[in-house]
Design an enzyme around this catalytic site. Structure first.
Site, short mmCIF file in Angstrom:
data_model
loop_
_atom_site.label_atom_id
_atom_site.label_comp_id
_atom_site.label_asym_id
_atom_site.label_seq_id
_atom_site.Cartn_x
_atom_site.Cartn_y
_atom_site.Cartn_z
N HIS A 42 1.14 -14.54 -4.46
CA HIS A 42 1.77 -14.72 -5.85
C HIS A 42 3.16 -15.09 -5.85
CE1 HIS A 42 3.62 -12.13 -2.22
NE2 HIS A 42 4.52 -12.14 -2.86
C1 T46 Z 1 7.11 -12.33 0.23
C2 T46 Z 1 6.24 -12.52 1.54
C3 T46 Z 1 6.83 -12.97 2.15
C4 T46 Z 1 8.83 -2.67 -1.14
O1 T46 Z 1 8.75 -2.00 -1.55
N1 T46 Z 1 9.76 -3.43 -0.75
C5 T46 Z 1 10.18 -4.38 -0.66
O2 T46 Z 1 11.47 -5.24 -0.33
C6 T46 Z 1 8.77 -4.74 -0.19
C7 T46 Z 1 8.65 -6.77 -0.29
C8 T46 Z 1 7.37 -4.40 -0.69
N2 T46 Z 1 7.36 -3.68 -1.27
C9 T46 Z 1 6.24 -2.68 -1.16
C10 T46 Z 1 5.34 -3.50 -2.56
C11 T46 Z 1 3.98 -3.09 -2.06
O3 T46 Z 1 3.94 -2.24 -2.39
O4 T46 Z 1 5.80 -3.30 0.18
C12 T46 Z 1 4.37 -3.31 -0.45
C13 T46 Z 1 3.51 -4.76 0.15
O5 T46 Z 1 4.50 -5.46 -1.04
P1 T46 Z 1 3.73 -7.27 -0.90
O6 T46 Z 1 2.50 -7.48 -1.78
O7 T46 Z 1 4.39 -7.75 -1.79
O8 T46 Z 1 3.13 -7.75 0.31
P2 T46 Z 1 3.32 -9.48 0.73
O9 T46 Z 1 3.37 -9.46 2.23
O10 T46 Z 1 2.11 -10.14 0.14
O11 T46 Z 1 4.71 -10.18 0.10
C14 T46 Z 1 5.82 -9.59 0.76
C15 T46 Z 1 6.61 -9.93 -0.17
O12 T46 Z 1 6.60 -8.99 -1.33
C16 T46 Z 1 7.04 -11.11 -1.08
O13 T46 Z 1 8.03 -11.85 -1.56
O14 T46 Z 1 7.41 -13.71 -0.34
O15 T46 Z 1 6.22 -11.32 1.50
#
Ligand code: T46
Length: 133
Positions: free
Chosen positions: A49
């Site tokens: 993303h």
């Molecule tokens: C990025 C990479 C390095 C939250 O509720 N609060 C938060 O601060 C974050 C980061 C995530 N979430 C929830 C949202 C989703 O339901 O945690 C779940 C997993 O999030 P996501 O699929 O976005 O995780 P990654 O590891 O793919 O990405 C994250 C960050 O979202 C992104 O900004 O750069 O880590």
């Protein structure tokens, strides 16, 4: 703004080490959030993303990870293999995190609170936004 490595000063003595990330060159924004990610299987990837406004600094607190950054034109690969080097990720980069070594924990300093509206989760939407300036 370009993605770049940041050097993290590490102070070591016989009782261990302490690393510091703070304002100025070391941290290009005032953080509003810290989160961390661990337990990622070696064959898994995270991310896929981009952000409209969010700036982040990513650290491999332990272990190592490969971070692929795509600005819509070119793709660059960065390796974090210890806490001495961090990665500054400005807005507008499609990121993929992969090749997590076992027991890797990454920490992320973010310039804003979590906001799903700041995300592009579809690559085509991201490209359209980049191309339209
Ligand atoms: C990025 C990479 C390095 C939250 O509720 N609060 C938060 O601060 C974050 C980061 C995530 N979430 C929830 C949202 C989703 O339901 O945690 C779940 C997993 O999030 P996501 O699929 O976005 O995780 P990654 O590891 O793919 O990405 C994250 C960050 O979202 C992104 O900004 O750069 O880590």
């Amino acid at each position: 703004m370009e993605a770049r490595y940041l050097q993290v000063p590490i102070l070591s003595d016989r009782f261990g080490f302490i690393g510091v990330v703070e304002g100025g060159e070391n941290l290009p924004f005032a953080p509003k959030r810290f989160y961390f990610i661990g337990g990622v299987p070696e064959d898994a990837s995270r991310g896929s993303h981009a952000h409209r406004e969010l700036q982040q600094v990513i650290l491999a607190l332990s272990g190592s990870v490969v971070i692929e950054l795509d600005n819509g034109d070119t793709v660059r690969e960065f390796v974090l293999d210890g806490p001495h080097t961090a990665l500054y990720v400005p807005p507008g980069y499609w990121r993929t995190l992969r090749s997590f070594a076992p027991n890797t924990v990454i920490g992320v300093l973010a310039s804003k609170e979590y906001d799903e509206a700041d995300y592009f989760r579809a690559y085509q939407d991201f490209l359209k936004w980049k191309r339209n300036g």
